[in-house]
Enzyme design. Sequence first.
Site, PDB file in Angstrom:
ATOM      1  N   LYS A 177       0.836  -1.204   0.000  1.00 60.52           N
ATOM      2  CA  LYS A 177       0.000   0.000   0.000  1.00 60.52           C
ATOM      3  C   LYS A 177       0.868   1.250   0.000  1.00 60.52           C
ATOM      4  CE  LYS A 177      -4.219  -2.207   1.251  1.00 60.52           C
ATOM      5  NZ  LYS A 177      -5.223  -2.569   2.240  1.00 60.52           N
TER       6      LYS A 177
ATOM      7  N   ARG B 138      -2.692 -10.280   4.963  1.00 59.71           N
ATOM      8  CA  ARG B 138      -3.076 -10.424   3.544  1.00 59.71           C
ATOM      9  C   ARG B 138      -1.973  -9.800   2.707  1.00 59.71           C
ATOM     10  NH1 ARG B 138      -5.469  -7.413  -0.300  1.00 59.71           N
ATOM     11  NH2 ARG B 138      -6.869  -8.453  -1.762  1.00 59.71           N
TER      12      ARG B 138
HETATM   13  N1  PMM Z   1      -7.041  -4.462   0.749  1.00 61.83           N
HETATM   14  C1  PMM Z   1      -7.334  -4.581  -0.561  1.00 61.83           C
HETATM   15  C2  PMM Z   1      -8.276  -5.514  -1.009  1.00 61.83           C
HETATM   16  N2  PMM Z   1      -8.896  -6.348  -0.141  1.00 61.83           N
HETATM   17  N3  PMM Z   1      -9.235  -7.110   2.047  1.00 61.83           N
HETATM   18  C3  PMM Z   1      -8.981  -7.015   3.356  1.00 61.83           C
HETATM   19  N4  PMM Z   1      -9.606  -7.831   4.224  1.00 61.83           N
HETATM   20  N5  PMM Z   1      -8.078  -6.101   3.858  1.00 61.83           N
HETATM   21  C4  PMM Z   1      -7.415  -5.242   3.049  1.00 61.83           C
HETATM   22  O1  PMM Z   1      -6.621  -4.423   3.566  1.00 61.83           O
HETATM   23  C5  PMM Z   1      -7.675  -5.290   1.646  1.00 61.83           C
HETATM   24  C6  PMM Z   1      -8.607  -6.260   1.185  1.00 61.83           C
HETATM   25  C7  PMM Z   1      -6.643  -3.668  -1.540  1.00 61.83           C
HETATM   26  O2  PMM Z   1      -5.386  -4.143  -1.881  1.00 61.83           O
HETATM   27  P1  PMM Z   1      -5.054  -4.961  -3.244  1.00 61.83           P
HETATM   28  O3  PMM Z   1      -5.597  -4.119  -4.390  1.00 61.83           O
HETATM   29  O4  PMM Z   1      -3.582  -5.090  -3.261  1.00 61.83           O
HETATM   30  O5  PMM Z   1      -5.730  -6.301  -3.200  1.00 61.83           O
END
Ligand code: PMM
Length: 268
Positions: A210, A246
């Site tokens: 991020k 994650r």
């Molecule tokens: N961040 C993203 C997408 N899904 N789900 C959870 N539970 N927590 C998060 O911080 C989260 C998520 C966005 O990041 P990405 O685009 O790299 O998937």
Amino acid sequence: MTGPLVMGILNVTPDSFSDGGQFAGLEQAVARGLELRAQGADVVDVGGESTRPGAGRVPAEEELDRVIPVISELVAAGVTVSVDTMNAATALAAADAGASIINDVSGGLADPAMYTAVVDTGLTYVAMHWRGFSTDMQQLASYGDVVADVRNELKTRLAEMTVTGIDPQKVVLDPGLGFAKTAEHNWKLLAHLDELASLGHPLLIGASRKSFLAQFAADGAPPPARDEASAIVAALAAHAGAWGVRVHDVPATVLAMDVVSAWQNGRQ
Ligand code: PMM
């Protein structure tokens, strides 16, 4: 399962901020999911809608077409899968396809049918702190005390989940780093995970790649340059008691989790 759970990210999207387009085809997506598992991911999180700041919505039908075939194939190969969706219909179809976890970045706010879907599937539900769709979420990054406000807003969600009949034992909470949050908000939340944990639920932390970690990479470097900092944050979150992390870079995160375990074993 020992130690914090490592959730490997599989974005089946043309436009996610760090890996958009790389795994958009079925074959590539399944191969990547299998690779994440082989690298040590406990769960592969399959998403079909980008939530990067400014991203527009994806029609539910298109999301279904993107994620369900991938989930079916990964489940058939013995992979534990979570579905990253704000749509109840996608959550239900993913459950039918064998997913084990519903990961809802909106914490139930985007689709009024989500909590009923969670009850109907009986799956583990990750409810993330969220204030609005990605199109305008950064305008919503205004808090009195970010930790207290996020905690209260999650508490309100929990009350509504209970009313709908969701088994509290199956609810995981997530502070939603980067979602209607500045870098300063993210660091405050990370430094006060204990206050969020006092709600009595396991915590999932998604810091990987991020933008608040860009300060630790070369100027203008692409998001994968944030993987070392991401692994360090994952280690610190795990040490602070997080249930899971994650991440995009599973090998670095598994190493980080092993270091945390060794550290914690030193206490015994
Ligand atoms: N961040 C993203 C997408 N899904 N789900 C959870 N539970 N927590 C998060 O911080 C989260 C998520 C966005 O990041 P990405 O685009 O790299 O998937």
